[in-house]
Design a protein around this motif. Sequence first.
Motif, PDB file in Angstrom:
ATOM      1  N   TYR A  83      -1.047   8.267  -9.990  1.00  0.00           N
ATOM      2  CA  TYR A  83       0.385   8.257  -9.710  1.00  0.00           C
ATOM      3  C   TYR A  83       0.838   6.936  -9.089  1.00  0.00           C
ATOM      4  CZ  TYR A  83      -0.444   9.071  -4.734  1.00  0.00           C
ATOM      5  OH  TYR A  83      -0.834   8.934  -3.428  1.00  0.00           O
ATOM      6  N   LEU A  84      -0.027   6.289  -8.278  1.00  0.00           N
ATOM      7  CA  LEU A  84       0.346   5.004  -7.682  1.00  0.00           C
ATOM      8  C   LEU A  84       0.553   3.947  -8.769  1.00  0.00           C
ATOM      9  CD1 LEU A  84      -2.078   4.698  -4.609  1.00  0.00           C
ATOM     10  CD2 LEU A  84       0.375   5.179  -4.555  1.00  0.00           C
ATOM     11  N   MET A  85      -0.356   3.915  -9.737  1.00  0.00           N
ATOM     12  CA  MET A  85      -0.240   2.916 -10.806  1.00  0.00           C
ATOM     13  C   MET A  85       0.920   3.230 -11.738  1.00  0.00           C
ATOM     14  SD  MET A  85      -2.108   0.390 -10.242  1.00  0.00           S
ATOM     15  CE  MET A  85      -1.405  -0.402 -11.664  1.00  0.00           C
ATOM     16  N   ILE A  86       1.143   4.490 -12.035  1.00  0.00           N
ATOM     17  CA  ILE A  86       2.270   4.852 -12.902  1.00  0.00           C
ATOM     18  C   ILE A  86       3.580   4.424 -12.252  1.00  0.00           C
ATOM     19  CG2 ILE A  86       3.550   6.800 -13.886  1.00  0.00           C
ATOM     20  CD1 ILE A  86       0.727   8.108 -14.331  1.00  0.00           C
TER      21      ILE A  86
ATOM     22  N   MET B 209     -11.872 -17.958 -16.927  1.00  0.00           N
ATOM     23  CA  MET B 209     -12.010 -16.516 -16.794  1.00  0.00           C
ATOM     24  C   MET B 209     -10.805 -15.961 -16.035  1.00  0.00           C
ATOM     25  SD  MET B 209     -15.162 -14.467 -15.125  1.00  0.00           S
ATOM     26  CE  MET B 209     -15.295 -12.749 -15.389  1.00  0.00           C
ATOM     27  N   GLU B 210     -10.248 -14.869 -16.526  1.00  0.00           N
ATOM     28  CA  GLU B 210      -9.104 -14.268 -15.872  1.00  0.00           C
ATOM     29  C   GLU B 210      -9.515 -13.564 -14.587  1.00  0.00           C
ATOM     30  OE1 GLU B 210      -7.354 -11.680 -18.794  1.00  0.00           O
ATOM     31  OE2 GLU B 210      -6.064 -13.277 -19.505  1.00  0.00           O
ATOM     32  N   GLU B 211      -8.646 -13.643 -13.614  1.00  0.00           N
ATOM     33  CA  GLU B 211      -8.837 -12.908 -12.369  1.00  0.00           C
ATOM     34  C   GLU B 211      -7.730 -11.876 -12.301  1.00  0.00           C
ATOM     35  OE1 GLU B 211      -8.876 -13.634  -7.587  1.00  0.00           O
ATOM     36  OE2 GLU B 211      -9.523 -15.251  -8.877  1.00  0.00           O
ATOM     37  N   ILE B 212      -8.096 -10.613 -12.461  1.00  0.00           N
ATOM     38  CA  ILE B 212      -7.125  -9.524 -12.471  1.00  0.00           C
ATOM     39  C   ILE B 212      -7.137  -8.846 -11.103  1.00  0.00           C
ATOM     40  CG2 ILE B 212      -6.415  -7.369 -13.592  1.00  0.00           C
ATOM     41  CD1 ILE B 212      -6.247  -9.899 -15.402  1.00  0.00           C
ATOM     42  N   ALA B 213      -5.971  -8.784 -10.484  1.00  0.00           N
ATOM     43  CA  ALA B 213      -5.830  -8.169  -9.158  1.00  0.00           C
ATOM     44  C   ALA B 213      -5.949  -6.649  -9.265  1.00  0.00           C
ATOM     45  CB  ALA B 213      -4.472  -8.547  -8.564  1.00  0.00           C
ATOM     46  N   PHE B 214      -6.046  -5.991  -8.129  1.00  0.00           N
ATOM     47  CA  PHE B 214      -6.144  -4.529  -8.089  1.00  0.00           C
ATOM     48  C   PHE B 214      -5.095  -3.870  -8.978  1.00  0.00           C
ATOM     49  CE2 PHE B 214      -7.583  -5.383  -3.551  1.00  0.00           C
ATOM     50  CZ  PHE B 214      -8.930  -5.237  -3.828  1.00  0.00           C
ATOM     51  N   CYS B 215      -3.852  -4.352  -8.894  1.00  0.00           N
ATOM     52  CA  CYS B 215      -2.724  -3.728  -9.584  1.00  0.00           C
ATOM     53  C   CYS B 215      -2.565  -4.173 -11.031  1.00  0.00           C
ATOM     54  CB  CYS B 215      -1.434  -4.017  -8.843  1.00  0.00           C
ATOM     55  SG  CYS B 215      -0.959  -5.764  -8.902  1.00  0.00           S
ATOM     56  N   GLY B 216      -3.330  -5.161 -11.449  1.00  0.00           N
ATOM     57  CA  GLY B 216      -3.202  -5.638 -12.823  1.00  0.00           C
ATOM     58  C   GLY B 216      -2.519  -6.980 -12.948  1.00  0.00           C
TER      59      GLY B 216
ATOM     60  N   TYR C  13       3.095  -0.820  -3.067  1.00  0.00           N
ATOM     61  CA  TYR C  13       2.678   0.382  -3.798  1.00  0.00           C
ATOM     62  C   TYR C  13       1.415   1.023  -3.227  1.00  0.00           C
ATOM     63  CZ  TYR C  13       5.936  -1.633  -7.114  1.00  0.00           C
ATOM     64  OH  TYR C  13       7.054  -2.179  -7.696  1.00  0.00           O
ATOM     65  N   GLU C  14       0.845   0.446  -2.170  1.00  0.00           N
ATOM     66  CA  GLU C  14      -0.362   0.928  -1.503  1.00  0.00           C
ATOM     67  C   GLU C  14      -1.597   0.863  -2.404  1.00  0.00           C
ATOM     68  OE1 GLU C  14       0.487   4.799   0.132  1.00  0.00           O
ATOM     69  OE2 GLU C  14       2.279   4.081   1.134  1.00  0.00           O
TER      70      GLU C  14
ATOM     71  N   GLN D 277      -4.871  -1.025  -0.742  1.00  0.00           N
ATOM     72  CA  GLN D 277      -5.574  -0.181   0.206  1.00  0.00           C
ATOM     73  C   GLN D 277      -6.416   0.869  -0.523  1.00  0.00           C
ATOM     74  OE1 GLN D 277      -2.343  -1.001   0.110  1.00  0.00           O
ATOM     75  NE2 GLN D 277      -1.574  -1.451   2.148  1.00  0.00           N
ATOM     76  N   CYS D 278      -5.824   1.499  -1.526  1.00  0.00           N
ATOM     77  CA  CYS D 278      -6.518   2.537  -2.286  1.00  0.00           C
ATOM     78  C   CYS D 278      -7.728   1.953  -3.018  1.00  0.00           C
ATOM     79  CB  CYS D 278      -5.550   3.186  -3.269  1.00  0.00           C
ATOM     80  SG  CYS D 278      -6.288   4.486  -4.276  1.00  0.00           S
ATOM     81  N   ALA D 279      -7.532   0.848  -3.718  1.00  0.00           N
ATOM     82  CA  ALA D 279      -8.630   0.228  -4.476  1.00  0.00           C
ATOM     83  C   ALA D 279      -9.757  -0.221  -3.545  1.00  0.00           C
ATOM     84  CB  ALA D 279      -8.109  -0.946  -5.293  1.00  0.00           C
ATOM     85  N   SER D 280      -9.401  -0.717  -2.377  1.00  0.00           N
ATOM     86  CA  SER D 280     -10.421  -1.135  -1.409  1.00  0.00           C
ATOM     87  C   SER D 280     -11.220   0.063  -0.909  1.00  0.00           C
ATOM     88  CB  SER D 280      -9.772  -1.844  -0.224  1.00  0.00           C
ATOM     89  OG  SER D 280      -9.253  -3.073  -0.634  1.00  0.00           O
ATOM     90  N   GLU D 281     -10.525   1.146  -0.609  1.00  0.00           N
ATOM     91  CA  GLU D 281     -11.204   2.359  -0.151  1.00  0.00           C
ATOM     92  C   GLU D 281     -12.160   2.890  -1.214  1.00  0.00           C
ATOM     93  OE1 GLU D 281      -8.221   5.196   1.050  1.00  0.00           O
ATOM     94  OE2 GLU D 281      -7.442   3.856   2.604  1.00  0.00           O
TER      95      GLU D 281
END
Length: 130
Positions: A86-89, A1-8, A63-64, A67-71
Amino acid sequence: MEEIAFCGNNCTMCPRYTATVSGDILRLKAVAELWYRLGYRDTIVSTDKIMCYGCPSSSFCRYEIQQCASEKRVNNCGSCKEYPCYLMIKCFEQTQKYAESLKWKCTEKEYRCLEIAFFSKKENLDSANN
């Protein structure tokens, strides 16, 4: 199974993560050398310093995103109602620029591994949350 991080990032394809969780010291040394060659590190660091168990919310993220995904309490940014924000873009744009600059610094096999693990963030996030 893939483990995808907050940022992808795809942790299950990351040579640093897979070497860490398997306890393969020789592969960790090879990753430390690769990270130095690619400019991810200023020196070849010890295996203790190159180990990675994933991205907890307390880790540094340029890219912060962590922190954002955790919040927002999301597993990854693809499951956020504001995705892509905008953070992901910004992250996607920087990752693509960086990906192009690395092609000449590593072998085709190394690059393909990095491409799947790091340079396919948008595709990873899109497919993880469908």
